[in-house]
Write an enzyme that holds these catalytic residues in place. Structure first.
Site, PDB file in Angstrom:
ATOM      1  N   SER A  70      -1.163   0.868 -13.897  1.00  0.00           N
ATOM      2  CA  SER A  70      -1.216   1.380 -12.523  1.00  0.00           C
ATOM      3  C   SER A  70      -1.539   2.864 -12.452  1.00  0.00           C
ATOM      4  O   SER A  70      -1.901   3.365 -11.382  1.00  0.00           O
ATOM      5  CB  SER A  70       0.120   1.134 -11.811  1.00  0.00           C
ATOM      6  N   LYS A 113       5.718   2.117  -3.875  1.00  0.00           N
ATOM      7  CA  LYS A 113       5.121   3.360  -4.370  1.00  0.00           C
ATOM      8  C   LYS A 113       4.775   4.304  -3.223  1.00  0.00           C
ATOM      9  O   LYS A 113       5.028   5.515  -3.301  1.00  0.00           O
ATOM     10  CB  LYS A 113       3.885   3.039  -5.220  1.00  0.00           C
TER      11      LYS A 113
END
Length: 223
Positions: A70, A113
């Protein structure tokens, strides 16, 4: 939680050093992401010669394991920033995986996130310049808290959906990415042009050293 990633670059033999892996804090998926972004760099900027780059990447002040891909977009942006000597906006966070063609791919936990970075920005004071870059493929997965949605609607926080590394680096630096012409030359002053020029300089330095000459170069970047 947000993490700071930094990059250092210098002339070398085409190696991108993953410091997390070297100290056994990086898992195999993270290491795979670093190898993929290394392949992207070589394929885009070193088509006619070997990549004369030595670079290092690290998650600053990470004290536990790092895995997953990621952060591979953020790592690539840090490298491009270092090579182009173009500062990155520190008010923007990045999540996303990158493939060998520079396409930004979906990641997991996109809502958490975004909300994690929003919470830190709100605690420090929303400026209207803060935001997060996410893969366009993750837009369909957004289910953000009401306070985040309200801040976005009011222009106090931003969520940018990007499809490519070029789109992302333009948002982060404010400079055009640049498209190569028929001869493979990028426009002057563009990110791709600056990166290409720096790597060509590194190639000259490496060639001079190989023939007994002298040369040096360095750079750094972070995101």
């Amino acid at each position: 939680r947000p993490s700071r990633i930094t990059a250092r670059v210098r002339p070398g033999q085409g190696r991108v050093l993953d410091i997390e892996r070297e100290v056994e804090l990086g898992g195999p998926l993270h290491s795979k992401g670093v190898l993929i972004l290394s392949s992207f760099l070589a394929a885009r900027y070193a088509t006619g010669e070997a990549l004369s780059l030595s670079a290092s990447l690290v998650f600053e002040q990470s004290y536990s394991g790092v895995d997953g891909d990621s952060a591979s977009c953020a790592e690539l942006y840090a490298l491009l920033s270092a090579l182009a000597d173009a500062p990155i906006r520190q008010s923007l966070a990045v999540t996303g995986s990158v493939n060998q063609f520079g396409e930004v791919q979906a990641i997991g936990g996109v809502n958490e996130k975004i909300e994690g970075f929003f919470d830190i920005c709100r605690a420090r004071g929303l400026s209207g310049n803060q935001g997060v870059l996410i893969p366009a493929a993750n837009v369909q997965h957004l289910m953000l808290r009401a306070d985040v949605r309200d801040a976005v609607a009011a222009g106090q926080f931003h969520v940018y959906a990007v499809r490519s590394v070029d789109e992302g680096i333009e948002l982060l630096t404010g400079l055009p990415a640049g498209v190569a012409d028929a001869e493979g030359v990028y426009p002057d002053g563009s990110i791709n042009g600056l990166v290409s020029d720096r790597l060509a300089e590194y190639a000259r330095i490496r060639a001079a050293l190989a023939h007994g000459g002298e040369g040096n170069g360095n750079g750094n970047g972070d995101t």
